[in-house]
Design a protein around this motif. Structure first.
Motif, PDB file in Angstrom:
ATOM      1  N   MET B 102       0.839  -1.172   0.016  1.00  0.00           N
ATOM      2  CA  MET B 102      -0.015   0.081   0.000  1.00  0.00           C
ATOM      3  C   MET B 102       0.952   1.284  -0.035  1.00  0.00           C
ATOM      4  SD  MET B 102       0.372  -1.158   3.258  1.00  0.00           S
ATOM      5  CE  MET B 102      -0.948  -2.202   3.672  1.00  0.00           C
ATOM      6  N   PHE B 103       2.066   1.158   0.243  1.00  0.00           N
ATOM      7  CA  PHE B 103       2.938   2.606   0.335  1.00  0.00           C
ATOM      8  C   PHE B 103       4.146   2.197  -0.289  1.00  0.00           C
ATOM      9  CE2 PHE B 103       3.992   0.877   4.821  1.00  0.00           C
ATOM     10  CZ  PHE B 103       5.198   0.864   4.822  1.00  0.00           C
ATOM     11  N   GLU B 105       6.692   2.208  -3.256  1.00  0.00           N
ATOM     12  CA  GLU B 105       6.847   2.937  -4.568  1.00  0.00           C
ATOM     13  C   GLU B 105       6.808   1.833  -5.691  1.00  0.00           C
ATOM     14  OE1 GLU B 105      10.264   4.661  -2.773  1.00  0.00           O
ATOM     15  OE2 GLU B 105      10.947   4.946  -5.064  1.00  0.00           O
ATOM     16  N   ASP B 145      16.150  -1.138   0.910  1.00  0.00           N
ATOM     17  CA  ASP B 145      15.136  -1.529   2.017  1.00  0.00           C
ATOM     18  C   ASP B 145      14.889  -3.012   1.826  1.00  0.00           C
ATOM     19  OD1 ASP B 145      13.018  -2.092   3.523  1.00  0.00           O
ATOM     20  OD2 ASP B 145      11.655  -0.501   2.589  1.00  0.00           O
ATOM     21  N   ARG B 148      12.054  -5.886   1.878  1.00  0.00           N
ATOM     22  CA  ARG B 148      11.369  -6.311   0.659  1.00  0.00           C
ATOM     23  C   ARG B 148      12.231  -7.291  -0.408  1.00  0.00           C
ATOM     24  NH1 ARG B 148      10.244  -0.074  -0.920  1.00  0.00           N
ATOM     25  NH2 ARG B 148       8.431   0.272   0.671  1.00  0.00           N
ATOM     26  N   PHE B 214       6.809   7.975  -6.479  1.00  0.00           N
ATOM     27  CA  PHE B 214       5.646   7.730  -7.140  1.00  0.00           C
ATOM     28  C   PHE B 214       5.317   8.696  -8.407  1.00  0.00           C
ATOM     29  CE2 PHE B 214       5.202   6.559  -2.869  1.00  0.00           C
ATOM     30  CZ  PHE B 214       4.627   5.330  -2.930  1.00  0.00           C
ATOM     31  N   ILE B 218      -0.843   5.998 -10.910  1.00  0.00           N
ATOM     32  CA  ILE B 218      -1.488   4.960 -11.081  1.00  0.00           C
ATOM     33  C   ILE B 218      -2.292   4.706 -12.768  1.00  0.00           C
ATOM     34  CG2 ILE B 218      -3.482   3.486 -10.437  1.00  0.00           C
ATOM     35  CD1 ILE B 218      -2.739   5.064  -7.642  1.00  0.00           C
TER      36      ILE B 218
END
Lengths: 486, 248
Positions: B102-103, B105, B145, B148, B214, B218
């Motif tokens: 959900m957050f 990128e 990160d 992930r 971002f 979308i």
């Protein structure tokens, strides 16, 4: 509960408060003669966003922190983006970026105000505060007033579609990025919204009329229903006009006199402080120059309409003048006047949407800018429920090291507690048997502020209401449950 | 070109021509057949670690990215048994890391997320482990990160074989295995550069270019419109005209 119960013999608890965003409860302490000794709105959820965003890259913030809320995530999305504009040195956004964000925000304001008015509070206004609870809900509104129910749904849809066109999704989009926006508005999207604009404006005028007529017809009730003096806080434009997206801070007192004005958003801590109390997860902000005891204030539609000098759209401005005339130009102190003020903003929002849709800048290609990088930034926006402050510090490695969020409902914390106390004393004090309808008066007072109690989502109509009566020794005397299984 | 034999093989009952030395993955892709995969990336030496490309070749479970074709090989790719196995593997990858789409990128451009969508995964059947993973923001242009990271080793192979730098490698064993950088502590102490191939090959949001975030709206992200593998399937050809790759 760590706070001692003074001399109470009975404790009435409304948990959760229904038809509001989020999860909270009201507790009322009564003495032997059923006189109210204390009434409080408790916020019982804990979120922790300010802590766990630490270490994350700053450009994630507008998308991450909007997960605070499923009702008005756009407000958090934009407040964070505005704070990060400061961090990336984007002091002047390209017109396309600023106008796309404004369109997103007015779409948000339109859908949120419509949701609150039609879905959450209209049952109280249409059927009465103590109507049969089986009637006092949105389904009964749909049954008795189908045209209103349809308008509520379609207005919300219109706002949500605008959000989708500007942010990419109806809920939790990604449109605003540090220094700009990631898309513009296509001609097809624009024309789709223009097609329904006149209808939306008419419906907004109709909703406003219901709210205005209700207030004018119930002035006696409004005068003793959470009617109290307070300070008011809002953003205003440089010329003092209402501006829901950007501006400087202004606070006025109960007489309408300025406490401060044109305070730069980056300096909010010069004028506002926060106090922590041990019975609520919500902090209590206050105006620094006045102090914690008397420096509390209200925000949101009532504050904005009370404190601005004018509204820059004609239909809403005409209504503002009618609103102001009711109290002789002084700030309106009535909690129930929030509904009228909210509908003035609903109309203002759709007027601004119309203005923006006719602006060719929305089809521009220049969408992002940057300047000298800074380590700290504040973004303030007027969210549907009031002033929303996002404050971040970012280290040289681009990681967030500090985050402070003061959400709209937090500003209204003392005001809502005051409304709950006033209404409890006015309607429950000394009553031998407290009916469900009387307890709903308390909830009506809370609902007037349209609080987002934890800035969390909830399922309307799915939450139970539990009322418990205890004796002086703490033994349960009576319990009532309505709604779904507790 | 060295002479290579042509083999006739079948994948899910479809007969096609493969070339000696090709892996099942290469033969399938040349024929426009999608075999889900994560650690495999055309141009990198096959690694065979994620097992998401597991197929049945002549009745045996093998990884399509490392197994060479043999004459008359019969391959099962699109069966419920294999799909369920792949779902389970993908679900394990989700629960053993901290994947908050959900957050993230990378959402919409993430191969792990895209495969989960393609396989119809709505929620993992295993418990989330919520491991403690580290961030490394020390490099001016690259953000790591490890929440992930799925240990696919694409960055290891790309940095070593394409960039000639060897900036990434594995350390630890078993559950403690993780990607480390070739320095005492931080990515900024390596010679990695944001233009390196190693930075572009990460299938998830573990290696990110800073300040991109971002930027792509979308609706215009890689997997917004069509499921992963659709591009490959769209250029399905009746016969392979020339071999691709070739396990060496």
């Amino acid at each position: 509960m760590s706070t001692a119960s003074p001399t109470a013999t009975k404790r009435v608890v409304i948990e959760p408060v229904t038809r509001v965003e989020g999860h909270g409860k009201v507790s009322i302490l009564l003495d032997e003669a059923n006189h109210v000794t204390q009434a409080r709105l408790h916020i019982v959820e804990f979120r922790g966003f300010e802590r766990y965003v630490q270490g994350r890259p700053y450009w994630e913030m507008p998308v991450l922190v909007q997960r605070l809320c499923g009702i008005c995530p756009v407000s958090h999305h934009l407040a964070a983006a505005k704070a990060l504009d400061v961090i990336v040195g984007a002091d002047q956004l390209p017109p396309t970026a600023e106008k796309m964000r404004r369109l997103m925000h007015y779409g948000q304001m339109f859908q949120s105000h419509a949701l609150h008015f039609f879905h959450l509070c209209s049952p109280d206004l249409l059927f009465g505060f103590d109507a049969d609870p089986a009637l006092r809900n949105v389904l009964a509104v749909a049954d008795r007033y189908p045209e209103l129910a349809v308008q509520g749904v379609m207005m919300r849809k219109y706002g949500q579609e605008i959000i989708k066109a500007t942010a990419g999704k109806k809920v939790h989009g990604t449109g605003a990025i540090p220094g700009g926006i990631n898309k513009n508005l296509s001609i097809e999207e624009r024309d789709g919204f223009l097609k329904d604009l006149a209808q939306m404006t008419e419906w907004a005028k109709g909703a406003l009329k219901i709210a205005r007529d209700y207030t004018e017809a119930n002035l006696e009730l409004a005068g003793r229903f959470g009617n109290f003096d307070s300070n008011f806080l809002t953003l205003v434009r440089e010329d003092g006009a209402m501006d829901l997206y950007d501006g400087q801070l202004r606070a006025i007192d109960a007489a309408g006199e300025p406490i401060f004005d044109q305070v730069d958003d980056q300096r909010y801590r010069d004028v506002l402080l926060e106090e922590v109390k041990d019975w609520s997860y919500m902090k209590f902000p206050f105006i620094k120059s006045i102090g914690a005891e008397k420096g509390w204030y209200r925000v949101g539609p009532l504050a904005r309409v009370n404190a601005c000098d004018r509204i820059d759209t004609p239909l809403a401005e005409a209504e503002r003048q009618t609103f102001k005339a009711l109290t002789g130009g002084k700030p309106n102190p009535m909690s129930l006047a929030y509904h009228w003020a909210r509908m003035i903003e609903l109309l203002h929002a759709v007027e601004k949407i119309g203005e923006l849709l006719h602006d060719p800048d929305l089809q521009g290609a220049d969408r992002v800018t940057r300047g000298d990088r800074r380590e700290e930034g504040v973004g303030i926006i007027e969210a549907p429920r009031g002033t929303l402050i996002h404050h971040y510090k970012v280290n040289a490695d681009d990681q967030v090291t500090m985050c402070n969020l003061i959400v709209s409902t937090t500003h209204n914390n003392t005001g809502m507690n005051r409304a709950v106390t006033d209404v409890a004393r006015e309607f429950i004090d000394g009553v031998p048997e407290i009916s469900e309808g009387l307890l709903n008066h308390i909830e009506v007072a809370v609902r007037a502020y349209d609080p987002c109690l934890s800035c969390a989502t909830h399922a309307v109509g799915q939450m139970p209401l539990v009322v418990k009566l205890y004796d002086a020794a703490g033994a349960l005397l009576d319990e009532r449950v309505k709604g779904c299984e507790a | 070109m060295e002479h290579m034999e042509q083999y006739s093989i079948t994948i899910d009952g479809r007969t096609l021509t493969a070339w000696e030395g090709q892996t099942i993955m290469e033969a399938a892709h040349d024929a426009g057949i999608y075999v889900p995969h994560l650690c495999y990336l055309r141009g990198l030496v096959p690694f065979g670690s994620c097992r998401v490309c597991t197929v049945k070749a002549d009745g045996r479970f093998v990884s399509a990215c490392t197994q060479p074709v043999t004459p008359k090989m019969t391959i099962e790719n699109d069966s419920e048994e294999l799909l369920d196995l792949r779902r389970s593997l993908i679900e394990m990858l989700f629960v053993e890391g901290n994947h908050f789409c959900m957050f993230c990128e990378k959402s919409g451009n993430c191969e792990l997320q895209a495969i989960a969508y393609r396989l119809g995964i709505s929620a993992p059947r295993h418990d989330y482990q919520f491991p403690e993973r580290r961030l490394d923001a020390s490099h001016p242009d690259i953000f790591l990160d490890m929440n992930r990271c799925i240990l696919c080793a694409r960055c290891v192979r790309a940095s070593r074989d394409l960039d000639g730098k060897g900036c990434f490698d594995f350390v630890g064993r078993g559950r403690g295995r993780r990607i480390a950088v070739n320095a005492e502590a931080r990515l900024s102490d390596t010679v990695v550069d944001v233009t390196d191939e190693a930075i572009d090959v990460c299938p998830v949001g573990a290696i990110l270019k800073k300040r991109v975030g971002f930027k792509v709206p979308i609706g215009r992200r890689t997997y917004d419109l069509e499921p992963i593998g659709s591009d490959l399937e769209a250029r399905r050809r009746p016969r392979a005209a020339a071999p691709t790759g070739g396990a060496s």
